[in-house]
Design a protein around this motif. Structure first.
Motif, PDB file in Angstrom:
ATOM      1  N   ALA A 157     -25.391  18.656 -41.410  1.00  0.00           N
ATOM      2  CA  ALA A 157     -25.726  18.009 -40.133  1.00  0.00           C
ATOM      3  C   ALA A 157     -24.465  17.761 -39.318  1.00  0.00           C
ATOM      4  N   ASP A 158     -23.416  17.239 -39.959  1.00  0.00           N
ATOM      5  CA  ASP A 158     -22.150  16.989 -39.262  1.00  0.00           C
ATOM      6  C   ASP A 158     -21.612  18.268 -38.633  1.00  0.00           C
ATOM      7  N   GLU A 159     -21.616  19.346 -39.401  1.00  0.00           N
ATOM      8  CA  GLU A 159     -21.101  20.632 -38.908  1.00  0.00           C
ATOM      9  C   GLU A 159     -21.956  21.156 -37.751  1.00  0.00           C
ATOM     10  N   ALA A 160     -23.266  21.138 -37.905  1.00  0.00           N
ATOM     11  CA  ALA A 160     -24.159  21.648 -36.857  1.00  0.00           C
ATOM     12  C   ALA A 160     -24.016  20.843 -35.569  1.00  0.00           C
ATOM     13  N   VAL A 161     -23.941  19.532 -35.694  1.00  0.00           N
ATOM     14  CA  VAL A 161     -23.823  18.673 -34.509  1.00  0.00           C
ATOM     15  C   VAL A 161     -22.521  18.941 -33.766  1.00  0.00           C
ATOM     16  N   ARG A 162     -21.445  19.219 -34.488  1.00  0.00           N
ATOM     17  CA  ARG A 162     -20.171  19.545 -33.826  1.00  0.00           C
ATOM     18  C   ARG A 162     -20.303  20.782 -32.944  1.00  0.00           C
ATOM     19  N   HIS A 163     -21.141  21.726 -33.364  1.00  0.00           N
ATOM     20  CA  HIS A 163     -21.261  22.991 -32.636  1.00  0.00           C
ATOM     21  C   HIS A 163     -22.396  23.014 -31.626  1.00  0.00           C
ATOM     22  N   THR A 164     -23.511  22.350 -31.941  1.00  0.00           N
ATOM     23  CA  THR A 164     -24.695  22.471 -31.082  1.00  0.00           C
ATOM     24  C   THR A 164     -25.204  21.155 -30.509  1.00  0.00           C
ATOM     25  N   GLY A 165     -24.843  20.035 -31.137  1.00  0.00           N
ATOM     26  CA  GLY A 165     -25.349  18.734 -30.694  1.00  0.00           C
ATOM     27  C   GLY A 165     -26.614  18.313 -31.420  1.00  0.00           C
TER      28      GLY A 165
END
Length: 75
Positions: free
Chosen positions: A58-66
């Motif tokens: 989740a942390d990684e995805a949010v950094r890239h897509t929100g």
């Protein structure tokens, strides 16, 4: 110094309820998450995530897509 796990609003896809979209509370909800196709499923934290939610992913995805898409699994 201890930081708390981020909190997310979680949305369920109406026709595929196992498909979830988690959005941090401080991020805008993506435009594809509309009331026609998604329901609000509640607010969760990374400390007590629902089945299938992976806080690191989740942390990684949010950094890239929100947002973070995941598939809820039966516990």
């Amino acid at each position: 110094m201890q930081t708390s796990a981020p909190a997310y609003n979680v949305f369920r896809r109406k026709r595929q309820p196992a498909l979830r979209c988690a959005v941090p509370l401080d991020q805008p909800v993506p435009s594809f998450v509309s009331g026609e196709t998604w329901d609000f499923g509640g607010t969760v934290t990374g400390e007590q995530p629902p089945p299938g939610f992976k806080p690191e992913a989740a942390d990684e995805a949010v950094r890239h897509t929100g947002y973070y898409l995941f598939h809820a699994v039966q516990a």
